[in-house]
Design an enzyme around this catalytic site. Sequence first.
Site, PDB file in Angstrom:
ATOM      1  CG  HIS A 203      -0.375  -0.228   2.518  1.00  0.00           C
ATOM      2  ND1 HIS A 203       0.312   0.737   3.188  1.00  0.00           N
ATOM      3  CD2 HIS A 203      -0.362  -1.334   3.308  1.00  0.00           C
ATOM      4  CE1 HIS A 203       0.719   0.250   4.347  1.00  0.00           C
ATOM      5  NE2 HIS A 203       0.336  -0.998   4.440  1.00  0.00           N
ATOM      6  CE  LYS A 204       4.644   2.259   3.796  1.00  0.00           C
ATOM      7  NZ  LYS A 204       4.086   1.030   4.361  1.00  0.00           N
ATOM      8  CG  HIS A 205       4.131   7.096  -2.265  1.00  0.00           C
ATOM      9  ND1 HIS A 205       4.359   6.974  -0.902  1.00  0.00           N
ATOM     10  CD2 HIS A 205       3.568   8.326  -2.434  1.00  0.00           C
ATOM     11  CE1 HIS A 205       3.964   8.074  -0.291  1.00  0.00           C
ATOM     12  NE2 HIS A 205       3.488   8.916  -1.193  1.00  0.00           N
TER      13      HIS A 205
END
Length: 431
Positions: A203-205
Amino acid sequence: MSKLALNGGEKIRTKKFPPYLPIGKEEFGLVKEVFKSAIFSRFLGCWHDDFFGGPQVQALEKEWADFFGVKHAISVNSATSALYCAVGAIGTEPADEIIVSPYTMSASATAPLIYGAIPVFADVEKDCYCLDAKDVEKKITDRTRAIIVVDIMGQPYDPKIDEIAKKHNIKIIEDCAQAPYAKRGNKFAGTLGDIGIYSLNYHKHIHSGEGGIIVTNDDEIANRLRLIRNHAEAVIEAKGDKNLINMVGFNYRMTEIEASIARAQLKKLPKLIAQRDKNIKYLEEGLSKIPCLKMPKVRENCTHVYYQHGILFDSDVAGIHRDKFIEAVKAELMPIKLRETEGIKIGGGYVKPLYLSPMFQNKIAFGSKGYPWSASDREYDYSKGICPNVERLHYETLINHEYIRPGMKKKDLDDVIAAFRKVWENIDELR
Protein backbone atom coordinates in the site's frame (compact mmCIF):
# COMPACT_ATOMS: atom_id res chain seq x y z
CA MET A 1 -36.45 14.32 7.80
CA SER A 2 -32.71 13.74 8.32
CA LYS A 3 -30.32 14.64 5.53
CA LEU A 4 -27.24 12.89 6.91
CA ALA A 5 -26.75 9.25 5.94
CA LEU A 6 -25.67 8.56 9.52
CA ASN A 7 -29.21 9.39 10.59
CA GLY A 8 -30.99 7.59 7.75
CA GLY A 9 -30.62 10.02 4.84
CA GLU A 10 -29.30 9.16 1.39
CA LYS A 11 -25.55 8.58 0.97
CA ILE A 12 -23.41 10.82 -1.21
CA ARG A 13 -21.87 7.74 -2.83
CA THR A 14 -23.08 4.17 -3.30
CA LYS A 15 -20.27 2.92 -5.56
CA LYS A 16 -16.88 1.71 -4.32
CA PHE A 17 -13.87 3.93 -4.97
CA PRO A 18 -11.32 2.74 -7.58
CA PRO A 19 -8.37 0.69 -6.33
CA TYR A 20 -4.78 1.86 -6.40
CA LEU A 21 -3.24 -0.28 -9.15
CA PRO A 22 0.15 1.06 -10.28
CA ILE A 23 1.32 -2.35 -11.51
CA GLY A 24 0.90 -3.20 -15.19
CA LYS A 25 2.57 -4.50 -18.33
CA GLU A 26 6.02 -3.10 -17.48
CA GLU A 27 6.20 -5.16 -14.30
CA PHE A 28 4.76 -8.21 -16.03
CA GLY A 29 7.42 -7.99 -18.72
CA LEU A 30 10.26 -8.03 -16.19
CA VAL A 31 8.65 -10.86 -14.20
CA LYS A 32 8.50 -12.92 -17.42
CA GLU A 33 12.24 -12.36 -17.82
CA VAL A 34 12.76 -13.83 -14.35
CA PHE A 35 10.73 -16.91 -15.25
CA LYS A 36 12.65 -17.33 -18.49
CA SER A 37 15.94 -17.14 -16.61
CA ALA A 38 14.76 -19.70 -14.00
CA ILE A 39 16.70 -17.64 -11.39
CA PHE A 40 14.29 -16.77 -8.60
CA SER A 41 17.00 -16.04 -6.04
CA ARG A 42 20.77 -16.16 -6.24
CA PHE A 43 21.80 -15.35 -2.71
CA LEU A 44 24.31 -17.56 -0.92
CA GLY A 45 24.87 -17.19 2.81
CA CYS A 46 28.64 -17.42 2.50
CA TRP A 47 31.47 -15.30 1.07
CA HIS A 48 30.98 -15.82 -2.65
CA ASP A 49 30.07 -13.74 -5.71
CA ASP A 50 26.44 -14.71 -5.03
CA PHE A 51 26.55 -13.24 -1.53
CA PHE A 52 25.21 -10.07 -3.20
CA GLY A 53 22.20 -11.73 -4.86
CA GLY A 54 20.99 -12.26 -8.39
CA PRO A 55 20.90 -10.03 -11.48
CA GLN A 56 17.53 -8.41 -10.76
CA VAL A 57 18.48 -7.62 -7.15
CA GLN A 58 21.78 -6.09 -8.18
CA ALA A 59 20.18 -4.13 -11.02
CA LEU A 60 17.52 -2.73 -8.69
CA GLU A 61 20.15 -1.66 -6.16
CA LYS A 62 22.18 0.17 -8.80
CA GLU A 63 19.13 1.86 -10.30
CA TRP A 64 17.83 2.90 -6.88
CA ALA A 65 21.22 4.36 -5.87
CA ASP A 66 21.45 6.28 -9.16
CA PHE A 67 17.87 7.56 -8.92
CA PHE A 68 18.25 8.93 -5.38
CA GLY A 69 21.88 10.02 -5.78
CA VAL A 70 23.52 7.84 -3.11
CA LYS A 71 26.56 5.55 -3.06
CA HIS A 72 24.84 2.45 -1.75
CA ALA A 73 21.36 0.92 -1.99
CA ILE A 74 20.76 -2.43 -0.27
CA SER A 75 17.56 -4.35 -0.92
CA VAL A 76 15.82 -6.34 1.83
CA ASN A 77 12.57 -8.22 2.24
CA SER A 78 10.77 -5.43 4.14
CA ALA A 79 11.26 -1.97 5.59
CA THR A 80 10.97 -3.60 9.02
CA SER A 81 14.02 -5.72 8.22
CA ALA A 82 15.72 -2.56 6.95
CA LEU A 83 15.18 -0.87 10.32
CA TYR A 84 16.62 -3.88 12.14
CA CYS A 85 19.66 -3.88 9.83
CA ALA A 86 20.19 -0.16 10.35
CA VAL A 87 20.08 -0.33 14.15
CA GLY A 88 22.59 -3.19 14.09
CA ALA A 89 24.89 -1.63 11.50
CA ILE A 90 25.56 1.49 13.57
CA GLY A 91 26.98 -0.66 16.39
CA THR A 92 24.11 -0.41 18.86
CA GLU A 93 24.93 -1.88 22.27
CA PRO A 94 22.58 -3.29 24.96
CA ALA A 95 21.25 -0.48 27.21
CA ASP A 96 21.93 2.18 24.56
CA GLU A 97 19.06 4.58 24.02
CA ILE A 98 17.51 5.39 20.65
CA ILE A 99 15.05 8.26 20.28
CA VAL A 100 11.93 7.25 18.36
CA SER A 101 8.56 8.61 17.29
CA PRO A 102 5.37 7.54 19.06
CA TYR A 103 3.30 8.20 15.92
CA THR A 104 4.42 5.67 13.35
CA MET A 105 4.22 2.04 12.35
CA SER A 106 5.41 0.04 15.38
CA ALA A 107 8.64 -1.28 13.82
CA SER A 108 10.12 2.23 13.70
CA ALA A 109 10.00 2.27 17.50
CA THR A 110 10.63 -1.40 18.33
CA ALA A 111 13.73 -1.83 16.13
CA PRO A 112 16.08 -0.80 19.01
CA LEU A 113 14.76 -3.68 21.12
CA ILE A 114 16.25 -6.24 18.69
CA TYR A 115 19.73 -5.20 19.89
CA GLY A 116 18.81 -4.70 23.55
CA ALA A 117 18.56 -0.92 23.26
CA ILE A 118 15.86 1.19 24.88
CA PRO A 119 13.35 3.20 22.80
CA VAL A 120 12.95 6.73 24.16
CA PHE A 121 9.89 8.54 22.83
CA ALA A 122 10.00 12.20 21.82
CA ASP A 123 6.85 14.15 21.01
CA VAL A 124 5.78 15.11 17.48
CA GLU A 125 5.09 18.48 15.92
CA LYS A 126 1.57 19.90 16.20
CA ASP A 127 1.36 20.71 12.50
CA CYS A 128 3.77 18.50 10.49
CA TYR A 129 3.48 15.42 12.77
CA CYS A 130 7.18 14.47 12.49
CA LEU A 131 9.47 14.37 15.54
CA ASP A 132 9.62 17.68 17.40
CA ALA A 133 13.24 18.87 17.41
CA LYS A 134 12.99 20.62 20.78
CA ASP A 135 11.67 17.52 22.49
CA VAL A 136 14.26 15.34 20.74
CA GLU A 137 17.07 17.43 22.25
CA LYS A 138 15.49 17.18 25.71
CA LYS A 139 15.54 13.38 25.47
CA ILE A 140 19.24 13.03 24.59
CA THR A 141 21.47 11.50 27.28
CA ASP A 142 24.99 10.12 27.48
CA ARG A 143 23.57 6.79 26.23
CA THR A 144 21.81 8.06 23.10
CA ARG A 145 23.10 6.12 20.12
CA ALA A 146 20.76 7.34 17.37
CA ILE A 147 17.51 9.05 16.41
CA ILE A 148 15.04 7.20 14.21
CA VAL A 149 13.19 9.99 12.42
CA VAL A 150 10.02 9.22 10.46
CA ASP A 151 8.92 11.21 7.40
CA ILE A 152 5.33 10.68 8.46
CA MET A 153 2.49 10.92 5.95
CA GLY A 154 4.81 12.07 3.18
CA GLN A 155 7.12 14.94 4.09
CA PRO A 156 10.69 15.19 5.43
CA TYR A 157 11.58 15.66 9.07
CA ASP A 158 12.77 18.95 10.63
CA PRO A 159 16.36 19.84 9.58
CA LYS A 160 17.02 21.10 13.11
CA ILE A 161 17.34 17.43 14.07
CA ASP A 162 20.38 17.15 11.78
CA GLU A 163 22.04 19.94 13.77
CA ILE A 164 21.18 18.23 17.06
CA ALA A 165 22.60 14.89 15.89
CA LYS A 166 25.81 16.52 14.70
CA LYS A 167 26.20 18.42 17.97
CA HIS A 168 25.86 15.24 20.04
CA ASN A 169 27.69 12.95 17.58
CA ILE A 170 24.76 10.55 17.13
CA LYS A 171 23.41 8.84 14.04
CA ILE A 172 20.17 9.55 12.18
CA ILE A 173 18.21 6.64 10.75
CA GLU A 174 15.56 8.07 8.43
CA ASP A 175 12.39 6.02 8.02
CA CYS A 176 11.22 7.26 4.62
CA ALA A 177 8.62 4.55 4.05
CA GLN A 178 5.90 7.17 3.51
CA ALA A 179 7.86 9.84 1.65
CA PRO A 180 9.72 8.51 -1.41
CA TYR A 181 10.43 11.35 -3.87
CA ALA A 182 9.70 14.08 -1.31
CA LYS A 183 12.49 16.64 -1.11
CA ARG A 184 14.13 18.99 1.34
CA GLY A 185 15.91 21.55 -0.79
CA ASN A 186 17.54 19.59 -3.58
CA LYS A 187 17.94 16.35 -1.59
CA PHE A 188 15.51 13.47 -1.57
CA ALA A 189 13.89 12.30 1.65
CA GLY A 190 15.63 9.10 2.67
CA THR A 191 19.04 10.59 1.85
CA LEU A 192 18.99 13.23 4.61
CA GLY A 193 20.32 11.11 7.49
CA ASP A 194 23.12 8.58 7.86
CA ILE A 195 20.87 5.73 6.76
CA GLY A 196 17.59 5.96 4.85
CA ILE A 197 14.86 3.34 4.59
CA TYR A 198 12.18 2.94 1.92
CA SER A 199 9.23 0.57 1.91
CA LEU A 200 7.91 -1.50 -0.99
CA ASN A 201 4.91 -2.84 0.92
CA TYR A 202 1.75 -3.20 -1.17
CA HIS A 203 0.00 0.00 0.00
CA LYS A 204 2.99 2.35 -0.40
CA HIS A 205 3.52 4.84 -3.25
CA ILE A 206 5.32 2.13 -5.25
CA HIS A 207 5.57 -1.50 -4.28
CA SER A 208 6.65 -5.02 -5.11
CA GLY A 209 4.15 -6.67 -2.76
CA GLU A 210 6.70 -6.64 0.05
CA GLY A 211 10.23 -5.34 0.22
CA GLY A 212 12.47 -2.53 1.40
CA ILE A 213 15.53 -0.56 0.35
CA ILE A 214 18.25 0.88 2.60
CA VAL A 215 20.47 3.72 1.37
CA THR A 216 23.66 5.23 2.76
CA ASN A 217 26.79 7.07 1.64
CA ASP A 218 28.91 5.42 4.33
CA ASP A 219 30.98 2.52 2.96
CA GLU A 220 31.44 0.75 6.29
CA ILE A 221 27.80 1.02 7.24
CA ALA A 222 26.84 -0.33 3.81
CA ASN A 223 29.16 -3.31 4.31
CA ARG A 224 27.61 -4.08 7.69
CA LEU A 225 24.06 -3.69 6.33
CA ARG A 226 24.80 -6.31 3.68
CA LEU A 227 26.31 -8.66 6.25
CA ILE A 228 23.36 -8.41 8.63
CA ARG A 229 21.00 -8.97 5.68
CA ASN A 230 22.66 -12.24 4.72
CA HIS A 231 24.00 -14.47 7.51
CA ALA A 232 26.88 -12.29 8.72
CA GLU A 233 28.16 -14.89 11.18
CA ALA A 234 28.71 -17.37 8.33
CA VAL A 235 30.39 -14.83 6.05
CA ILE A 236 32.57 -12.53 8.08
CA GLU A 237 35.60 -14.79 8.61
CA ALA A 238 36.07 -15.68 4.94
CA LYS A 239 35.37 -12.10 3.95
CA GLY A 240 38.17 -10.95 6.26
CA ASP A 241 36.22 -8.47 8.40
CA LYS A 242 37.31 -8.06 12.03
CA ASN A 243 34.45 -6.07 13.60
CA LEU A 244 32.17 -8.69 15.18
CA ILE A 245 29.72 -6.28 16.83
CA ASN A 246 26.15 -7.24 15.87
CA MET A 247 27.38 -9.71 13.30
CA VAL A 248 24.65 -12.21 14.06
CA GLY A 249 23.07 -12.20 10.62
CA PHE A 250 19.58 -12.86 9.33
CA ASN A 251 17.91 -13.84 6.09
CA TYR A 252 16.43 -10.51 5.00
CA ARG A 253 17.01 -11.14 1.30
CA MET A 254 14.78 -9.96 -1.55
CA THR A 255 13.69 -12.36 -4.30
CA GLU A 256 14.35 -11.81 -8.00
CA ILE A 257 10.62 -11.45 -8.73
CA GLU A 258 10.19 -8.72 -6.13
CA ALA A 259 13.29 -6.93 -7.43
CA SER A 260 12.05 -7.05 -11.02
CA ILE A 261 8.69 -5.53 -10.04
CA ALA A 262 10.42 -2.84 -7.99
CA ARG A 263 12.63 -1.89 -10.95
CA ALA A 264 9.57 -1.14 -13.08
CA GLN A 265 7.85 0.63 -10.20
CA LEU A 266 10.79 2.95 -9.59
CA LYS A 267 10.46 4.33 -13.12
CA LYS A 268 6.81 5.19 -12.42
CA LEU A 269 7.44 7.04 -9.16
CA PRO A 270 7.64 10.63 -10.53
CA LYS A 271 4.42 10.26 -12.51
CA LEU A 272 2.56 8.66 -9.60
CA ILE A 273 3.65 11.44 -7.26
CA ALA A 274 2.55 14.07 -9.80
CA GLN A 275 -0.90 12.46 -9.99
CA ARG A 276 -1.16 12.38 -6.21
CA ASP A 277 -0.13 16.05 -5.99
CA LYS A 278 -2.80 16.99 -8.54
CA ASN A 279 -5.46 15.15 -6.52
CA ILE A 280 -4.39 16.84 -3.29
CA LYS A 281 -4.56 20.32 -4.79
CA TYR A 282 -8.04 19.72 -6.14
CA LEU A 283 -9.27 18.12 -2.91
CA GLU A 284 -7.84 20.83 -0.67
CA GLU A 285 -9.39 23.57 -2.78
CA GLY A 286 -12.77 22.12 -1.83
CA LEU A 287 -12.10 21.06 1.75
CA SER A 288 -10.36 24.30 2.78
CA LYS A 289 -13.71 26.12 2.49
CA ILE A 290 -15.07 24.13 5.46
CA PRO A 291 -14.44 26.32 8.56
CA CYS A 292 -13.72 23.50 11.03
CA LEU A 293 -10.97 21.93 8.86
CA LYS A 294 -7.34 23.01 8.46
CA MET A 295 -5.27 21.54 5.65
CA PRO A 296 -1.87 19.98 6.49
CA LYS A 297 1.17 22.22 6.66
CA VAL A 298 4.00 21.70 4.18
CA ARG A 299 7.40 22.34 5.76
CA GLU A 300 9.39 25.28 4.38
CA ASN A 301 11.82 24.33 1.60
CA CYS A 302 10.24 20.86 1.38
CA THR A 303 7.84 18.98 -0.85
CA HIS A 304 5.13 16.63 0.42
CA VAL A 305 4.13 13.40 -1.35
CA TYR A 306 1.00 12.65 0.73
CA TYR A 307 1.04 9.01 1.65
CA GLN A 308 -2.02 10.01 3.66
CA HIS A 309 -3.86 13.29 4.05
CA GLY A 310 -3.73 14.55 7.64
CA ILE A 311 -6.30 17.29 8.28
CA LEU A 312 -6.68 19.18 11.57
CA PHE A 313 -10.19 19.44 13.05
CA ASP A 314 -11.38 22.32 15.25
CA SER A 315 -14.07 21.05 17.63
CA ASP A 316 -14.72 24.57 18.97
CA VAL A 317 -15.76 25.74 15.51
CA ALA A 318 -17.71 22.56 14.76
CA GLY A 319 -19.41 22.33 18.12
CA ILE A 320 -18.98 18.55 18.18
CA HIS A 321 -16.18 16.07 18.84
CA ARG A 322 -14.05 15.07 15.89
CA ASP A 323 -15.08 11.41 16.12
CA LYS A 324 -18.75 12.27 15.65
CA PHE A 325 -17.86 14.32 12.57
CA ILE A 326 -15.81 11.46 11.11
CA GLU A 327 -18.56 8.95 11.78
CA ALA A 328 -20.97 11.11 9.77
CA VAL A 329 -18.53 11.59 6.85
CA LYS A 330 -17.81 7.85 6.67
CA ALA A 331 -21.54 7.11 6.49
CA GLU A 332 -21.69 9.13 3.25
CA LEU A 333 -18.92 7.19 1.47
CA MET A 334 -17.83 3.72 0.37
CA PRO A 335 -14.73 1.51 0.71
CA ILE A 336 -11.91 1.26 -1.81
CA LYS A 337 -11.95 -1.74 -4.15
CA LEU A 338 -9.59 -4.55 -3.10
CA ARG A 339 -9.46 -3.06 0.41
CA GLU A 340 -13.08 -3.56 1.35
CA THR A 341 -12.23 -5.41 4.55
CA GLU A 342 -10.58 -2.22 5.88
CA GLY A 343 -13.83 -0.25 5.74
CA ILE A 344 -14.06 3.45 4.89
CA LYS A 345 -10.49 4.78 4.80
CA ILE A 346 -11.09 7.85 6.95
CA GLY A 347 -10.15 7.82 10.61
CA GLY A 348 -9.46 9.82 13.72
CA GLY A 349 -5.73 10.06 14.37
CA TYR A 350 -3.21 7.68 12.87
CA VAL A 351 -1.99 4.97 15.25
CA LYS A 352 -2.46 4.87 19.01
CA PRO A 353 0.65 6.47 20.58
CA LEU A 354 3.04 3.54 20.68
CA TYR A 355 4.18 4.00 24.28
CA LEU A 356 0.60 3.25 25.37
CA SER A 357 0.72 -0.26 23.85
CA PRO A 358 1.02 -3.29 26.17
CA MET A 359 4.71 -3.87 25.37
CA PHE A 360 5.76 -0.48 26.69
CA GLN A 361 3.19 -0.24 29.47
CA ASN A 362 4.39 -3.56 30.90
CA LYS A 363 8.02 -3.31 29.70
CA ILE A 364 7.94 -6.89 28.44
CA ALA A 365 9.69 -7.63 25.14
CA PHE A 366 12.05 -10.62 25.30
CA GLY A 367 11.56 -13.25 27.96
CA SER A 368 9.49 -12.82 31.11
CA LYS A 369 11.93 -10.62 33.08
CA GLY A 370 11.42 -7.39 31.17
CA TYR A 371 14.51 -7.41 28.94
CA PRO A 372 15.97 -5.06 27.78
CA TRP A 373 14.59 -2.64 30.41
CA SER A 374 15.56 -5.03 33.21
CA ALA A 375 19.20 -4.88 32.04
CA SER A 376 19.38 -1.11 32.47
CA ASP A 377 20.08 0.77 35.69
CA ARG A 378 17.73 3.58 34.59
CA GLU A 379 13.97 3.96 34.76
CA TYR A 380 11.95 4.78 31.64
CA ASP A 381 8.60 6.53 31.68
CA TYR A 382 5.95 5.46 29.18
CA SER A 383 2.96 6.86 31.03
CA LYS A 384 0.11 8.73 29.41
CA GLY A 385 0.97 12.41 29.08
CA ILE A 386 4.68 12.12 28.17
CA CYS A 387 3.94 13.31 24.61
CA PRO A 388 1.00 15.74 24.81
CA ASN A 389 1.08 16.79 21.15
CA VAL A 390 0.69 13.26 19.84
CA GLU A 391 -2.08 12.47 22.31
CA ARG A 392 -4.05 15.55 21.31
CA LEU A 393 -3.59 14.76 17.61
CA HIS A 394 -4.67 11.17 18.09
CA TYR A 395 -7.63 11.62 20.37
CA GLU A 396 -8.88 15.10 19.44
CA THR A 397 -7.71 16.89 16.30
CA LEU A 398 -6.30 14.75 13.46
CA ILE A 399 -8.48 13.43 10.63
CA ASN A 400 -6.61 11.09 8.33
CA HIS A 401 -7.78 9.65 5.01
CA GLU A 402 -6.52 7.89 1.88
CA TYR A 403 -8.93 9.10 -0.82
CA ILE A 404 -6.11 10.91 -2.64
CA ARG A 405 -4.34 8.21 -4.59
CA PRO A 406 -3.74 7.96 -8.34
CA GLY A 407 -6.74 6.34 -9.97
CA MET A 408 -9.15 8.72 -8.23
CA LYS A 409 -10.98 10.72 -10.91
CA LYS A 410 -12.49 14.19 -10.54
CA LYS A 411 -15.91 12.68 -9.82
CA ASP A 412 -14.42 10.51 -7.05
CA LEU A 413 -12.75 13.53 -5.45
CA ASP A 414 -15.97 15.53 -5.82
CA ASP A 415 -17.80 12.88 -3.81
CA VAL A 416 -15.22 13.07 -1.00
CA ILE A 417 -15.54 16.86 -0.91
CA ALA A 418 -19.33 16.62 -1.03
CA ALA A 419 -19.38 14.21 1.92
CA PHE A 420 -17.36 16.59 4.11
CA ARG A 421 -19.44 19.57 3.00
CA LYS A 422 -22.73 17.79 3.59
CA VAL A 423 -21.75 16.95 7.16
CA TRP A 424 -20.64 20.55 7.82
CA GLU A 425 -23.83 22.01 6.31
CA ASN A 426 -26.00 19.69 8.41
CA ILE A 427 -23.88 19.69 11.54
CA ASP A 428 -26.82 20.72 13.71
CA GLU A 429 -28.09 17.15 13.31
CA LEU A 430 -25.02 16.00 15.25
CA ARG A 431 -25.13 18.52 18.09
